[in-house]
Design an enzyme around this catalytic site. Structure first.
Site, short mmCIF file in Angstrom:
data_model
loop_
_atom_site.label_atom_id
_atom_site.label_comp_id
_atom_site.label_asym_id
_atom_site.label_seq_id
_atom_site.Cartn_x
_atom_site.Cartn_y
_atom_site.Cartn_z
N HIS A 62 -3.48 6.12 3.34
CA HIS A 62 -4.15 5.25 2.88
C HIS A 62 -3.91 3.98 3.54
O HIS A 62 -4.59 3.05 4.22
CB HIS A 62 -4.38 4.99 1.50
CG HIS A 62 -5.06 3.97 1.21
ND1 HIS A 62 -4.86 2.71 0.61
CD2 HIS A 62 -6.29 4.10 0.39
CE1 HIS A 62 -5.81 2.10 0.25
NE2 HIS A 62 -6.90 2.78 0.02
N SER A 98 -11.19 -0.50 -0.31
CA SER A 98 -9.97 -0.66 0.05
C SER A 98 -10.08 -0.71 1.77
O SER A 98 -9.31 -1.57 2.14
CB SER A 98 -9.60 0.58 -0.13
OG SER A 98 -8.76 0.90 -1.19
N ASP A 120 0.76 -1.23 0.02
CA ASP A 120 0.07 -0.18 0.03
C ASP A 120 0.81 1.17 0.24
O ASP A 120 1.87 1.20 -0.57
CB ASP A 120 -0.98 -0.09 1.33
CG ASP A 120 -2.12 0.72 1.05
OD1 ASP A 120 -2.26 1.71 0.83
OD2 ASP A 120 -3.27 -0.18 0.85
#
Length: 549
Positions: A160, A377, A124
């Site tokens: 994120h 996600s 990620d």
């Protein structure tokens, strides 16, 4: 020990071959048959290519070569594919979260499983050094390995990856204490995290970076007991999975014994030529083996009975290969997890910070520890955490057995049709909760932990076909898969009666499109492509900030 090693990822667009001529170069990822690496490299170099990076666990490598030699490289002896190094993006769409309760994580915690000693590779944007990932409740620092494939410092500058890691492994340290009433924690708070950074501060990366990270996860499998890879990222499908380097990389990890989870994508609202979001599954979620996760909405309650689908969650089948996806869905809307301060997401969408009173009533101000995001996600790491619990309970489970149990036990209680409204525009989306929208259903962690089904067969997602004689879309099942014709639970137990009509029939003539939208049907099923000559222009990550979607 927390190891750190950083590797650059040069992006070379033009290279000079010879003394004077400037030649446009192609950045290629080349796959080849086992045992042919040396021969393929020699052949590519004779065509003017240069090796940039090898992926020894994936039977592939990245080359820089003259653009004019691309087709010749694809046809070399031993080469299985040659594809451009595409861009990938995070698949959050962003935004009291009831994910933990609605998916059964709270009930599962009473079993005593926390994911202990299970290695999870989070590929990620990096992971922030958050206190909820290093508290005293569950022992040592969760992040056992860090590597940066963007040429950076390994830290999360986008925000994120930290949120994803918290959904998996947050231990609730910062929401625990006197006066605290709501503990914000992950599904498997005792896993070991491998922080493999592939996305930059804007949430963007490349196929080559993700492939290098997957290769590293396979290499470190025995060192850190890497059993799970979480990929909350993706890009539009541009070719068959058999020819896509990122798709092939996740397949190699699956064969190596690692459960790979991939987000379905956030293109469910796409309606180019009337497709109504169908055929928008992203890479690498289009691989038949991996567990592809869509996003459901808890509807603001702890009960699973009123959960519904989000409008943005991408729908199947996969482009080109017509693979039935997603495999299942999990809570992904307005999920509260870890905040990484001074990151791109934080600075752009500070309104997504949660009030401090969420977990300490009577307090004022906004939390500097937690944050809300929405998207597939967020749904994907919920399932990754569930897998960690399953593997802690029964380490001998194969990736296919894990997938089979998750799909078999998924709750199949979605209404046949539901609606979702955009909180900003007010636009209402009507969703048909069929196999291509909800897969096998909504994650049920407790049921998956209690299931004892065993099979040595593949759990690869089936393909589908349009039967011109019956004018219906059908599953293509075989005896070599667990939901083939000879297994005792049959197709309705895996997918339920709300997502399949009749014997292996998914759609009748007018179930989804009807006569007024026949163009959308033809785009999906005509001439073996979904979007005609080009894919829709929407990026793999669309940002939705407010409320329910």
């Amino acid at each position: 020990m927390n190891q750190k090693c950083f590797r650059g990822n040069p992006q070379l667009l033009i290279v000079c071959f010879g003394l004077a001529a400037q030649v446009q170069a192609a950045d290629l990822i080349v796959g080849f048959k086992a045992g042919t690496a040396g021969a393929v490299r020699s052949q590519v170099e004779r065509l003017g290519g240069r090796l940039i990076e090898a992926y020894p666990n994936l039977n592939s490598a990245r080359f820089e070569a003259p653009d004019s030699s691309r087709d010749r490289i694809a046809k070399l002896a031993g080469v299985t594919f040659a594809a451009g190094n595409s861009r990938v993006e995070a698949t959050s769409v962003t935004p009291l979260d009831y994910t933990h309760e609605a998916m059964g994580a709270s009930a599962a915690a009473t079993y005593g499983f926390t994911g202990r000693n299970i290695g999870v590779a989070v590929i990620d944007s990096g992971i922030f050094d958050h206190d909820d990932l290093k508290g005293t409740d569950y022992g040592n620092l969760h992040i056992v390995y860090t590597e940066d494939f963007t040429g950076g410092d390994g830290k999360d500058h986008f925000g994120h990856g930290t949120h994803v890691a918290g959904i998996i492994a947050g231990n609730g340290q910062e929401s625990t204490g006197s006066g605290y009433t709501y503990r914000i924690r992950g599904v498997a708070p005792d896993v070991n995290l491998l922080n493999l950074r592939v996305l930059d501060a804007d949430g963007r990366g490349s196929d080559s970076a993700v492939i290098a990270a997957i290769d590293r996860a396979i290499e470190l499998k025995s060192t850190y007991n890497v059993r799970i890879i979480n990929l909350s990222l993706g890009r539009p499908v541009t070719t068959s999975c058999k020819k896509d380097p990122l798709c092939q990389a996740v397949g190699a990890a699956w064969k190596a014994g690692i459960v790979v989870l991939a987000s379905a994508g956030n293109m469910g609202r796409e309606n180019v030529q009337g497709i109504q979001g169908y055929g928008t599954i992203t890479v690498p979620g289009n691989h038949p083996s991996v567990i592809t996760v869509g996003a459901s909405n808890t509807n603001g309650t702890a009960s699973r009975g009123d959960d519904k689908m989000t409008s943005y969650s991408s729908k199947g089948p996969s482009r080109f290969d017509l693979t039935a996806k997603p495999d299942l869905v999990a809570s992904g809307n307005r999920v509260v997890s870890l905040l990484a301060a001074n990151t791109t997401i934080y600075n752009s969408y500070s309104a997504n910070r949660v009030p401090f009173s969420l977990y300490k009533p009577g307090s004022s101000g906004l939390s500097d520890k937690y944050y809300r995001l929405s998207g597939t996600s967020m749904a994907t790491p919920v399932v990754a955490g569930a897998v960690a619990l399953m593997l802690e309970k029964q380490p001998s489970l194969t990736p296919d057995q894990v997938k089979m149990r998750l799909m078999k036990t998924a709750t199949k209680s979605f209404a046949p049709v539901s609606t979702a409204a955009d909180p900003v525009t007010g636009q209402v989306y009507t969703l048909t909760n069929d196999l291509f929208t909800v897969g096998a259903g909504n994650l049920d962690i407790v049921a998956a932990l209690n299931d004892t089904s065993v099979s040595a067969k593949s759990a690869a997602s089936p393909t589908v076909r349009y039967n011109t004689a019956t004018r219906a879309v059908e599953l293509v099942l075989g005896n070599n898969v667990v939901w083939g014709t000879n297994v005792i639970w049959g197709t309705n137990v895996i997918w339920g009666t709300n997502v399949i009509w009749g014997t292996n029939v998914i759609w009748g003539t007018n179930v989804v499109w009807g006569t007024s939208s026949i163009s959308g049907f033809n785009v999906i099923w005509g001439t073996n492509v979904i979007w005609g000559t080009s894919a829709p222009g929407a990026a793999a990550t669309d940002v939705l900030i407010n409320g329910e979607n």
